[in-house]
Design a protein around this motif. Sequence first.
Motif, short mmCIF file in Angstrom:
data_model
loop_
_atom_site.label_atom_id
_atom_site.label_comp_id
_atom_site.label_asym_id
_atom_site.label_seq_id
_atom_site.Cartn_x
_atom_site.Cartn_y
_atom_site.Cartn_z
N MET A 1 -26.52 13.25 -50.95
CA MET A 1 -26.32 13.62 -49.55
C MET A 1 -25.31 12.66 -48.94
O MET A 1 -25.50 11.45 -48.91
CB MET A 1 -27.64 13.55 -48.79
N THR A 2 -24.20 13.19 -48.47
CA THR A 2 -23.16 12.39 -47.86
C THR A 2 -23.28 12.46 -46.36
O THR A 2 -23.37 13.53 -45.78
CB THR A 2 -21.77 12.87 -48.29
N VAL A 3 -23.26 11.34 -45.71
CA VAL A 3 -23.34 11.30 -44.25
C VAL A 3 -22.00 10.82 -43.72
O VAL A 3 -21.50 9.78 -44.14
CB VAL A 3 -24.46 10.35 -43.78
N GLN A 4 -21.41 11.58 -42.80
CA GLN A 4 -20.11 11.23 -42.27
C GLN A 4 -20.21 10.73 -40.85
O GLN A 4 -20.76 11.40 -39.98
CB GLN A 4 -19.18 12.46 -42.31
N HIS A 5 -19.70 9.55 -40.59
CA HIS A 5 -19.64 9.00 -39.24
C HIS A 5 -18.18 8.60 -39.01
O HIS A 5 -17.65 7.75 -39.71
CB HIS A 5 -20.49 7.73 -39.11
N ARG A 6 -17.54 9.20 -38.06
CA ARG A 6 -16.19 8.77 -37.71
C ARG A 6 -15.98 8.96 -36.23
O ARG A 6 -15.46 9.96 -35.77
CB ARG A 6 -15.14 9.54 -38.51
N ILE A 7 -16.43 8.01 -35.46
CA ILE A 7 -16.24 8.03 -34.01
C ILE A 7 -15.33 6.85 -33.66
O ILE A 7 -15.66 5.70 -33.92
CB ILE A 7 -17.58 7.91 -33.27
N ILE A 8 -14.17 7.13 -33.13
CA ILE A 8 -13.22 6.09 -32.79
C ILE A 8 -13.33 5.80 -31.30
O ILE A 8 -13.02 6.66 -30.47
CB ILE A 8 -11.79 6.54 -33.14
N ALA A 9 -13.76 4.60 -30.96
CA ALA A 9 -14.10 4.29 -29.57
C ALA A 9 -12.90 4.42 -28.63
O ALA A 9 -13.07 4.68 -27.45
CB ALA A 9 -14.68 2.87 -29.48
N THR A 10 -11.69 4.22 -29.14
CA THR A 10 -10.53 4.24 -28.27
C THR A 10 -9.88 5.62 -28.17
O THR A 10 -8.87 5.77 -27.50
CB THR A 10 -9.48 3.25 -28.77
N ASP A 11 -10.43 6.62 -28.84
CA ASP A 11 -9.85 7.96 -28.82
C ASP A 11 -10.42 8.74 -27.65
O ASP A 11 -11.59 9.12 -27.66
CB ASP A 11 -10.17 8.68 -30.14
N SER A 302 -33.68 1.57 -29.68
CA SER A 302 -32.60 0.86 -30.35
C SER A 302 -33.01 0.40 -31.74
O SER A 302 -32.26 0.56 -32.72
CB SER A 302 -32.17 -0.35 -29.51
N GLN A 303 -34.24 -0.12 -31.86
CA GLN A 303 -34.74 -0.53 -33.17
C GLN A 303 -34.88 0.67 -34.10
O GLN A 303 -34.56 0.59 -35.31
CB GLN A 303 -36.09 -1.22 -33.01
N GLY A 304 -35.35 1.79 -33.55
CA GLY A 304 -35.50 2.99 -34.36
C GLY A 304 -34.17 3.50 -34.88
O GLY A 304 -34.06 3.92 -36.05
N ILE A 305 -33.15 3.47 -34.04
CA ILE A 305 -31.82 3.90 -34.47
C ILE A 305 -31.28 2.96 -35.54
O ILE A 305 -30.72 3.41 -36.56
CB ILE A 305 -30.86 3.97 -33.27
N ASP A 306 -31.45 1.66 -35.34
CA ASP A 306 -31.00 0.69 -36.35
C ASP A 306 -31.68 0.96 -37.69
O ASP A 306 -31.03 0.93 -38.75
CB ASP A 306 -31.33 -0.73 -35.90
N ARG A 307 -32.97 1.20 -37.64
CA ARG A 307 -33.72 1.44 -38.88
C ARG A 307 -33.23 2.72 -39.56
O ARG A 307 -33.06 2.77 -40.77
CB ARG A 307 -35.21 1.53 -38.56
N PHE A 308 -32.99 3.77 -38.77
CA PHE A 308 -32.52 5.03 -39.33
C PHE A 308 -31.12 4.88 -39.94
O PHE A 308 -30.85 5.34 -41.05
CB PHE A 308 -32.51 6.11 -38.25
N GLU A 309 -30.23 4.21 -39.22
CA GLU A 309 -28.87 4.03 -39.74
C GLU A 309 -28.86 3.22 -41.03
O GLU A 309 -28.03 3.47 -41.92
CB GLU A 309 -28.01 3.34 -38.68
N ALA A 310 -29.77 2.27 -41.16
CA ALA A 310 -29.83 1.46 -42.37
C ALA A 310 -30.32 2.25 -43.58
O ALA A 310 -30.01 1.91 -44.73
CB ALA A 310 -30.74 0.25 -42.14
N ALA A 311 -31.08 3.33 -43.31
CA ALA A 311 -31.71 4.07 -44.41
C ALA A 311 -31.17 5.48 -44.59
O ALA A 311 -31.49 6.12 -45.59
CB ALA A 311 -33.22 4.15 -44.16
N GLU A 312 -30.34 5.98 -43.68
CA GLU A 312 -30.07 7.41 -43.64
C GLU A 312 -29.38 7.97 -44.86
O GLU A 312 -29.49 9.17 -45.15
CB GLU A 312 -29.27 7.78 -42.39
N ALA A 313 -28.68 7.16 -45.64
CA ALA A 313 -28.02 7.66 -46.85
C ALA A 313 -28.89 7.47 -48.09
O ALA A 313 -28.45 7.77 -49.21
CB ALA A 313 -26.67 6.96 -47.04
N GLU A 314 -30.12 6.99 -47.90
CA GLU A 314 -31.00 6.70 -49.03
C GLU A 314 -32.30 7.50 -48.88
O GLU A 314 -33.22 7.08 -48.17
CB GLU A 314 -31.31 5.21 -49.10
N PRO A 315 -32.41 8.66 -49.54
CA PRO A 315 -33.60 9.50 -49.40
C PRO A 315 -34.91 8.77 -49.68
O PRO A 315 -35.90 9.00 -48.98
CB PRO A 315 -33.36 10.61 -50.42
#
Length: 400
Positions: A1-11, A302-315
């Motif tokens: 499962m590939t997760v794509q994140h590409r948000i450019i803050a200055t765009d 915020s903690q929940g998001i951090d935890r999800f982002e750390a694990a989201e590419a690892e089923p």
Amino acid sequence: MTVQHRIIATDPAGGAIGLAARAAAAAAAASVAAESVDREARFPAEAMAALRSQRLLGAAIPIEFGGEGAPVRTLAEICYTLGRACSSSAMIFAMHQTKVACLTRHGRGEPWLGSLMRRIADRQLLLASSTTEGQGGGNVRSSAAAVEPDGEWITLERAATVISYGAEADGIVTVARRSADAGPSDQVLCAFLKEDYTLERLSGWETLGMRGTCSSGFRLRARGRPEQVLGARYADIHNQTMTPVSHILWSSAWAGIAAGAVERAQAFTRTAMRGAGGASPPGALHYARAVSSLKQARALISQGIDRFEAAEAEPDALAALDFQTAITMLKVEVSELAVAAVSSAMRANGLAGYREDGDFSIGRPLRDILSAPIMIHNDRILANLATATLMTPVAASLRD
């Protein structure tokens, strides 16, 4: 499962800054109509039109399918922004984006689902969710209705206790048994567009709050192609995406509702202090409690998001008991903290908060936030969690 994140803050067109500004514009439109939506228990059409015009319904669709690849963190901020303006609009956005996440994270490589993603991004389609059914109520991991073969087609008929904004959606993502001989927990996720199904109303939606979600009950009769059933097991979709994304986005919407109430309590307290020559009004301590509850809720999200982002590419990490416990408790704890924050804001404002009219009224956010511990009931969640953790050793030290 590939997760794509590409948000450019200055765009300014498609980056995080652009999304934040567009969310604020949609929230402004939602705020104008919020009282009417609540009073008439009607779909927040103005807010949805604004979300479409700002192209936010397809924000999380991967870039290669015409979306912006917005990550869950960005979606959570949008839910928070909308929650401050209109509770129902925030919850509808959260539910829609949870369905989109299921499709994008588990439908990659499936041509029909790729086409659906493009349609969502291009036409800004709104997806509803149908996961509750019959007497099972909020037990999402048990289905009665089954996907049935019909020549080159498939059919599904289910009595849905609730399909939020079902009559207004452009499509429905629903869970069902894999086949007629499958067990209740052997489930798949199906995606149907409006032309694929009919809805027969079974119940209305006359509720205390969250009236604009229009969460009536329907009999859903759907007919589609076999490829409209995701290949992934629903058990995996549930653990890896449905639960974490919904709990993060719901919690963010609830925190936004609480923030709107706390803002009114702050305005009332400041006004009262000016009128009393700087002396604190009797309800000031309740304002402090409201602020504290909101801060705790935001920290947990915020903690929940951090935890999800750390694990989201690892089923395996997403399915781990520690992660599932934490993300499950996020919903429980934030829902309770949000109720506490809004209740304290009401007490801070006293009669001005209790009144339905006036700039300091807390009535609508209080009625809306009371749904948070009840919609997917906290008691059911805690009972399931207690069973799951019963055989887990209790930590022997603070480091464990």
